[in-house]
Design an enzyme around this catalytic site. Sequence first.
Site, short mmCIF file in Angstrom:
data_model
loop_
_atom_site.label_atom_id
_atom_site.label_comp_id
_atom_site.label_asym_id
_atom_site.label_seq_id
_atom_site.Cartn_x
_atom_site.Cartn_y
_atom_site.Cartn_z
N GLU A 96 5.01 9.24 -4.60
CA GLU A 96 5.68 10.55 -4.50
C GLU A 96 7.11 10.48 -5.01
O GLU A 96 7.97 11.21 -4.55
CB GLU A 96 5.62 11.02 -3.03
CG GLU A 96 4.21 11.06 -2.44
CD GLU A 96 3.64 9.71 -2.03
OE1 GLU A 96 2.47 9.63 -1.64
OE2 GLU A 96 4.42 8.71 -2.12
N SER A 97 7.48 9.54 -5.90
CA SER A 97 8.77 9.35 -6.56
C SER A 97 9.51 8.08 -6.11
O SER A 97 8.99 6.99 -6.30
CB SER A 97 9.65 10.58 -6.41
OG SER A 97 10.74 10.41 -7.29
#
Length: 427
Positions: free
Chosen positions: A62-63
């Site tokens: 998610e980053s």
Amino acid sequence: MNSLGRHILVEFIGCNPDILNDVAVTEKGMIDAATEAGATVIQSSFHHFSPYGVSGVVVIQESHLAIHTWPEYQYAAVDLFTCGTSVDPWVSFDFLRKVFQAQNYSALETYRGSLSLLQRADYKVKGSREAMEKKLGPQFQRSLWFTDKDQNQALSLRYSKDILFHKKSPFQTVRVYDTEAYGKMLAIDNMIMCTEKDEAHYHEMLVHPALQTHGSPKNVLIIGGGDGGTAREALRYPSIEKVTMVEIDEVVVEASKKFLPQLSTAFDHPKMELKIGDGIEFVQKSKEAQYDVIIVDGSDPEGPAKGLFSTQFWKDCHRCLKPDGIVVTQGESPMFHQGTFRDLNHCLKGIFGAEKVFTSLFHATTYPTGMWSIQMGVKSGKNPAKDFSMDHAKSFSQAHPLKYYNADLHAASFQMPTFVKKLLNEI
Ligand code: SAM
């Protein structure tokens, strides 16, 4: 959510500087903060700066979470960036505030990639996801390096699994890592003590040239040596009646017994007596002329080992040796801590006499520079480079599963390179 991502810029203030300066603890805190928030960790990369400060990033599906620390300001700048709605970055924020023991903080959330500003393009991925993943390598890959260094040079070993053992004792921090190239490694604070793959280099060269030169050692004292490797080598000699080991930190013994079975075999030997205590005090209080050989297997001159490089300590060792006794110690490196190497040599010469102190070099492949020394004080004046039985040393090294020591190397190891002879005023 009307944006692609959420980005929290965090200022952690009044943090615990030791934690901010500990790359392993900081890395673990950042990974745990990600998983705590429900993120999927892909990869992490952390670096310890000299003399202090850590930088690192945890790449998540998610980053990412990123950090840079200033222990000297008790300050950490942290970026928590997540995309999608499955992960709440504030959960990581709360987790890290506790990890770094931040007394104060500021946190600013901003939304990244506002969909009111962006328009989706007609973009198709070239080639298959499998091909891309093959390029990326295994789903979860950690790239962590343990580094033993001084201001100007370092040696790093990569490990990728969790730390096997991690305990802070009253004297030092003791850890066991599982390194990729050298097997299990014992580290104290930020110093490599030994690895499974090359510990024999050190332990065999610390013990055998001295005990072969003595010829019939009976009563041996080991100062330090908590991993057990030195005792293992000394107890190979049938003439030995007793080995007394004085190790200051029982946590080192515990770590070795749990994770380094090839080194800790000697702890159950009937001729072995382990005393947990300060070796400096022990020799101070010891009666004179007791030991045939004293082996000082201590760490670098920091923390509890600092006094193992003092003149008084060596005077006490000299006093505790029998008239034909030998003291032998890990002597640091002419290429790493050069001053300590030279000063130790001069100190021993001042106590034993210049003609009774000998230096041998060996390849310590996981010590910074790879060039390490053994320094020896021989009360009888025997020369360890030649006053030993070549035949006995030959048959001994054939009778035992030695990996490094042999009779030829014994003699050769005392031949010094010219720059070392100059350093030690021996030419
Ligand atoms: N090969 C390593 C090196 O060259 O750095 C040394 C290994 S050995 C594990 C070092 C041991 O010395 C450690 O277990 C440490 O706890 C012990 N030690 C340090 N100072 C000591 C002291 N004053 N008395 C007894 N043991 C000590």
